[in-house]
Design an enzyme around this catalytic site. Structure first.
Site, PDB file in Angstrom:
ATOM      1  N   TRP A 164       0.811  -1.229   0.000  1.00 60.53           N
ATOM      2  CA  TRP A 164       0.000   0.000   0.000  1.00 60.53           C
ATOM      3  C   TRP A 164       0.842   1.277   0.000  1.00 60.53           C
ATOM      4  O   TRP A 164       0.313   2.359  -0.189  1.00 60.53           O
ATOM      5  CB  TRP A 164      -0.930   0.016   1.227  1.00 60.53           C
ATOM      6  CG  TRP A 164      -0.189  -0.288   2.508  1.00 60.53           C
ATOM      7  CD1 TRP A 164      -0.115  -1.507   3.119  1.00 60.53           C
ATOM      8  CD2 TRP A 164       0.612   0.606   3.288  1.00 60.53           C
ATOM      9  NE1 TRP A 164       0.701  -1.420   4.237  1.00 60.53           N
ATOM     10  CE2 TRP A 164       1.154  -0.137   4.362  1.00 60.53           C
ATOM     11  CE3 TRP A 164       0.931   1.965   3.182  1.00 60.53           C
ATOM     12  CZ2 TRP A 164       1.993   0.429   5.320  1.00 60.53           C
ATOM     13  CZ3 TRP A 164       1.767   2.524   4.131  1.00 60.53           C
ATOM     14  CH2 TRP A 164       2.286   1.763   5.185  1.00 60.53           C
ATOM     15  N   ASN A 165       2.159   1.189   0.248  1.00 59.56           N
ATOM     16  CA  ASN A 165       2.897   2.448   0.458  1.00 59.56           C
ATOM     17  C   ASN A 165       3.176   3.211  -0.843  1.00 59.56           C
ATOM     18  O   ASN A 165       3.273   4.428  -0.824  1.00 59.56           O
ATOM     19  CB  ASN A 165       4.177   2.226   1.280  1.00 59.56           C
ATOM     20  CG  ASN A 165       5.158   1.282   0.638  1.00 59.56           C
ATOM     21  OD1 ASN A 165       4.797   0.533  -0.263  1.00 59.56           O
ATOM     22  ND2 ASN A 165       6.382   1.313   1.093  1.00 59.56           N
ATOM     23  N   LYS A 222      -2.354  -8.957  -7.419  1.00 62.27           N
ATOM     24  CA  LYS A 222      -3.170  -8.695  -6.232  1.00 62.27           C
ATOM     25  C   LYS A 222      -2.625  -7.467  -5.525  1.00 62.27           C
ATOM     26  O   LYS A 222      -1.576  -7.529  -4.892  1.00 62.27           O
ATOM     27  CB  LYS A 222      -3.170  -9.875  -5.257  1.00 62.27           C
ATOM     28  CG  LYS A 222      -4.251  -9.672  -4.181  1.00 62.27           C
ATOM     29  CD  LYS A 222      -3.979 -10.395  -2.887  1.00 62.27           C
ATOM     30  CE  LYS A 222      -3.001  -9.696  -2.001  1.00 62.27           C
ATOM     31  NZ  LYS A 222      -3.429  -8.373  -1.488  1.00 62.27           N
ATOM     32  N   PRO A 223      -3.298  -6.321  -5.653  1.00 63.88           N
ATOM     33  CA  PRO A 223      -2.820  -5.130  -4.944  1.00 63.88           C
ATOM     34  C   PRO A 223      -3.161  -5.239  -3.462  1.00 63.88           C
ATOM     35  O   PRO A 223      -3.943  -6.096  -3.050  1.00 63.88           O
ATOM     36  CB  PRO A 223      -3.619  -4.001  -5.599  1.00 63.88           C
ATOM     37  CG  PRO A 223      -4.895  -4.645  -6.040  1.00 63.88           C
ATOM     38  CD  PRO A 223      -4.551  -6.079  -6.377  1.00 63.88           C
ATOM     39  N   GLU A 251      11.092  -7.723  -3.122  1.00 67.80           N
ATOM     40  CA  GLU A 251      11.529  -6.426  -2.604  1.00 67.80           C
ATOM     41  C   GLU A 251      10.992  -6.351  -1.191  1.00 67.80           C
ATOM     42  O   GLU A 251       9.810  -6.091  -0.991  1.00 67.80           O
ATOM     43  CB  GLU A 251      10.939  -5.277  -3.419  1.00 67.80           C
ATOM     44  CG  GLU A 251      11.319  -5.266  -4.883  1.00 67.80           C
ATOM     45  CD  GLU A 251      12.741  -4.825  -5.126  1.00 67.80           C
ATOM     46  OE1 GLU A 251      13.455  -4.475  -4.158  1.00 67.80           O
ATOM     47  OE2 GLU A 251      13.147  -4.846  -6.291  1.00 67.80           O
ATOM     48  N   LEU A 252      11.859  -6.588  -0.202  1.00 69.50           N
ATOM     49  CA  LEU A 252      11.361  -6.751   1.169  1.00 69.50           C
ATOM     50  C   LEU A 252      11.760  -5.559   2.044  1.00 69.50           C
ATOM     51  O   LEU A 252      12.018  -4.476   1.547  1.00 69.50           O
ATOM     52  CB  LEU A 252      11.866  -8.081   1.716  1.00 69.50           C
ATOM     53  CG  LEU A 252      11.608  -9.274   0.767  1.00 69.50           C
ATOM     54  CD1 LEU A 252      12.142 -10.573   1.341  1.00 69.50           C
ATOM     55  CD2 LEU A 252      10.129  -9.419   0.441  1.00 69.50           C
ATOM     56  N   GLU A 282      12.368  -2.162  11.402  1.00 69.52           N
ATOM     57  CA  GLU A 282      11.920  -1.155  10.442  1.00 69.52           C
ATOM     58  C   GLU A 282      10.820  -0.329  11.121  1.00 69.52           C
ATOM     59  O   GLU A 282       9.817  -0.886  11.571  1.00 69.52           O
ATOM     60  CB  GLU A 282      11.381  -1.893   9.219  1.00 69.52           C
ATOM     61  CG  GLU A 282      11.205  -1.028   8.034  1.00 69.52           C
ATOM     62  CD  GLU A 282      10.866  -1.825   6.771  1.00 69.52           C
ATOM     63  OE1 GLU A 282      11.272  -1.395   5.690  1.00 69.52           O
ATOM     64  OE2 GLU A 282      10.193  -2.865   6.873  1.00 69.52           O
ATOM     65  N   GLY A 323       6.842  -6.174  -0.276  1.00 66.10           N
ATOM     66  CA  GLY A 323       6.134  -6.125   1.006  1.00 66.10           C
ATOM     67  C   GLY A 323       7.082  -6.483   2.129  1.00 66.10           C
ATOM     68  O   GLY A 323       8.301  -6.292   2.024  1.00 66.10           O
ATOM     69  N   SER A 324       6.521  -7.036   3.178  1.00 61.93           N
ATOM     70  CA  SER A 324       7.324  -7.285   4.372  1.00 61.93           C
ATOM     71  C   SER A 324       8.244  -8.493   4.184  1.00 61.93           C
ATOM     72  O   SER A 324       7.961  -9.402   3.393  1.00 61.93           O
ATOM     73  CB  SER A 324       6.394  -7.550   5.556  1.00 61.93           C
ATOM     74  OG  SER A 324       5.602  -8.689   5.298  1.00 61.93           O
ATOM     75  N   CYS A 357      10.359   1.470   2.170  1.00 56.60           N
ATOM     76  CA  CYS A 357      11.363   0.464   2.562  1.00 56.60           C
ATOM     77  C   CYS A 357      12.773   1.026   2.440  1.00 56.60           C
ATOM     78  O   CYS A 357      13.714   0.436   2.959  1.00 56.60           O
ATOM     79  CB  CYS A 357      11.187  -0.794   1.743  1.00 56.60           C
ATOM     80  SG  CYS A 357      11.022  -0.463   0.005  1.00 56.60           S
TER      81      CYS A 357
HETATM   82  P1  ADP Z   1       2.941  -4.402   4.663  1.00 54.40           P
HETATM   83  O1  ADP Z   1       3.437  -4.528   6.054  1.00 54.40           O
HETATM   84  O2  ADP Z   1       3.669  -3.450   3.817  1.00 54.40           O
HETATM   85  O3  ADP Z   1       1.445  -4.342   4.552  1.00 54.40           O
HETATM   86  P2  ADP Z   1       2.703  -7.113   3.814  1.00 54.40           P
HETATM   87  O4  ADP Z   1       3.834  -8.016   3.455  1.00 54.40           O
HETATM   88  O5  ADP Z   1       1.821  -7.504   4.939  1.00 54.40           O
HETATM   89  O6  ADP Z   1       3.400  -5.738   4.012  1.00 54.40           O
HETATM   90  O7  ADP Z   1       1.780  -6.857   2.558  1.00 54.40           O
HETATM   91  C1  ADP Z   1       2.240  -6.682   1.240  1.00 54.40           C
HETATM   92  C2  ADP Z   1       1.305  -7.407   0.294  1.00 54.40           C
HETATM   93  O8  ADP Z   1       1.330  -8.795   0.603  1.00 54.40           O
HETATM   94  C3  ADP Z   1      -0.159  -6.979   0.386  1.00 54.40           C
HETATM   95  O9  ADP Z   1      -0.743  -7.028  -0.907  1.00 54.40           O
HETATM   96  C4  ADP Z   1      -0.757  -8.056   1.279  1.00 54.40           C
HETATM   97  O10 ADP Z   1      -2.130  -8.241   1.068  1.00 54.40           O
HETATM   98  C5  ADP Z   1       0.018  -9.272   0.796  1.00 54.40           C
HETATM   99  N1  ADP Z   1       0.071 -10.392   1.750  1.00 54.40           N
HETATM  100  C6  ADP Z   1       0.026 -10.354   3.101  1.00 54.40           C
HETATM  101  N2  ADP Z   1       0.100 -11.599   3.613  1.00 54.40           N
HETATM  102  C7  ADP Z   1       0.223 -12.456   2.557  1.00 54.40           C
HETATM  103  C8  ADP Z   1       0.356 -13.883   2.413  1.00 54.40           C
HETATM  104  N3  ADP Z   1       0.383 -14.690   3.476  1.00 54.40           N
HETATM  105  N4  ADP Z   1       0.445 -14.398   1.160  1.00 54.40           N
HETATM  106  C9  ADP Z   1       0.421 -13.577   0.085  1.00 54.40           C
HETATM  107  N5  ADP Z   1       0.303 -12.235   0.146  1.00 54.40           N
HETATM  108  C10 ADP Z   1       0.198 -11.681   1.364  1.00 54.40           C
END
Ligand code: ADP
Length: 487
Positions: free
Chosen positions: A158-159, A182-183, A258-259, A389, A236-237, A292
């Protein structure tokens, strides 16, 4: 102000599969809120396993035709998408500020930055080269060709609700791949608006498919388990990235990850103080600290420490906290309640561990999700705030003595995304740049990402690069052709 201020053609409350706008099979929806006001902006479908399978079917079906389209024609379609994004930049920026919160000057910047990847890959797609090798024997010839890897799954955060999508979809399409995206459930409207413009640009049905869902784990599992999906690109994370890495093992997918990061921002005694302060403000407080590559630890050398902190405080106190739709705002809200609670907890804990508060330190009266821009000094590398972070508008300052200590502190983390340092010495520039265990280094610069450069991390910050020619190669496979019997 609400969604009515955005061109209705761009406001889509449906997912997109096989060229059709569609609702969830169950009819379920996810509400989307404005983090600045708490107002509900609208809703999007809460899709699940079946819709994700249908999207993979559509992307697989579209692959043969799309990969056979001449690169020059794919380039024309991407260029057309770019032109439409630019034509609608103000609407896209407003929509993004509404659902994500960051100020308009930043969302305007992100739309241009996001579009730059579409433009770049429209050009770069025409430049995918094979190789001819010197053959080992006279009767053989050896060469390699580049081919699209196949169906790509993309999961985005989302950032940066716009740019994290274009950075994946544009090179995938330029290479001849098709996509299921999948956004983030926090910011689906920016994604769907890009989808609407891609459709208008004439990108064929099934080439880009979008699944909106609150069931990220279930959707992610379908995407990783399906052997037709040949590549997964995730931003994402680190926690979720590692999970997806593991889930992709069974089908041996190619991965771009990209973590998270824990960026050091090092200010040496011989730095240009004005430049270092300006760099620290932009690097730390952009997007309310939710990137990030944000400076996560500000390392300042003994001799310049007090002068830097005094000037940094002045600059930070000039930030204007408020609703991002107000043109005077320079610092918006954070994304949700969990985020602000985590940030407040980290600031309290750092103080209980011995850090001193220079400015800020608490929630801001502009609204429930606003946190006052904060500086802490006396932070050490052992404190939690230096190891995690932060993802919020909080700047921890760590004091150091010499280059060796700065480098040791900077590298003392499992992350390796971005690092920054400020110095006027050319020897130090080379020595420090080479010693930092990071994928990207800003030297006398607080902002480093753009479409021409390879963005990505080392260690637990990820795999692969986005942007540059490397970003295209990451969506292609090399096929070696060996021809024999040449007389
Ligand atoms: P943030 O902390 O930046 O929200 P996330 O890693 O939780 O980071 O989310 C980044 C993306 O990954 C989002 O689109 C979220 O819906 C998706 N996401 C979260 N959990 C899972 C999972 N277990 N499998 C696949 N996608 C996921």
């Amino acid at each position: 102000m609400s969604m009515n201020s955005v061109n209705s053609k761009l406001v889509k409350d449906a997912g997109h599969i096989a060229g059709e706008w569609c609702q969830a099979d169950s009819g379920a929806t996810i509400a989307v809120y404005n983090p600045a006001t708490g107002e509900q902006l609208g809703q999007v479908p809460d899709m699940g396993i079946n819709e994700t399978r249908a999207a993979i079917d559509a992307a697989s079906k579209a692959l043969a035709n799309w990969s056979a389209v001449a690169p020059k024609e794919r380039a024309r379609l991407l260029r057309c998408w770019f032109d439409l994004i630019i034509e609608h930049k103000e609407d896209l920026a407003r929509l993004m500020t509404l659902e994500q919160g960051k100020p308009l000057f930043e969302t305007r910047g992100e739309v241009l930055y996001g579009a730059s990847y579409v433009e770049w890959y429209a050009e770069e797609g025409k430049r995918a080269y094979g190789k001819v090798f010197a053959a080992p024997t006279a009767d053989k010839r050896a060469l390699s060709i580049q081919q699209p890897i196949g169906v790509v799954a993309a999961i985005t955060p989302w950032n940066f609700p716009n740019a994290m999508i274009t950075r994946k979809v544009a090179p995938a399409l330029a290479a001849g791949c098709t996509v299921v995206l999948k956004p983030s459930e926090e910011t689906p409207f920016s994604a769907l608006a890009l989808m609407a413009l891609a459709e208008q640009a004439g990108i064929p049905a099934g080439v880009i498919n979008m699944i909106t869902s609150s069931q990220a784990a279930a959707v992610g599992k379908v995407l990783t388990d399906d052997s037709r999906v040949r590549k997964l690109s995730f931003t994402g994370s680190t926690r979720v990235g590692k999970l997806l890495y593991g889930q992709s093992a069974d089908t041996v997918k190619k991965l771009s990850l990209e973590l998270g990061g824990n960026a050091p921002f090092i200010v040496f005694d011989d730095a240009d103080l004005d430049a270092a302060v300006a760099g620290a403000v932009i690097s730390k407080f952009r997007n309310a600290g939710q990137t990030c590559v944000c400076a996560n630890r500000i390392l300042v050398q003994d001799g310049i420490h007090d002068a830097f902190v005094a000037r940094f405080k002045q600059a930070v106190e000039q930030l204007v906290v408020g609703n991002g739709l107000d043109d005077s705002s320079t610092l918006g809200p954070v994304i949700n309640q969990a985020a602000i609670d985590k940030i407040a907890g980290m600031v309290d804990k750092a103080q209980s561990e011995g850090a001193s508060l220079v400015t800020g330190g608490q929630r801001h009266p502009a609204g429930e999700l606003f946190f006052a821009p904060t500086i802490l000094t006396g932070v050490t590398q052992q404190m939690e705030i230096a190891r995690q972070e932060i993802f919020g508008p909080v700047a921890p300052v760590i004091r150091f003595k010499d280059d060796a200590e700065a480098i040791a502190i900077a590298n003392d983390t499992p992350y390796g995304l971005a690092a920054y340092f400020f110095t006027e010495s050319h020897s130090r520039i080379w020595k420090v740049a080479e010693a930092l265990e990071y994928g990207m280094v800003g030297i006398n610069e607080g902002i480093l990402s753009n479409e021409i450069a390879p963005f990505g991390g080392v260690k637990e910050s990820g795999l692969g690069r986005e942007g540059s020619s490397q970003g295209l190669e990451d969506y292609m496979e090399t096929k070696y052709l060996c021809m024999g019997g040449i007389r």
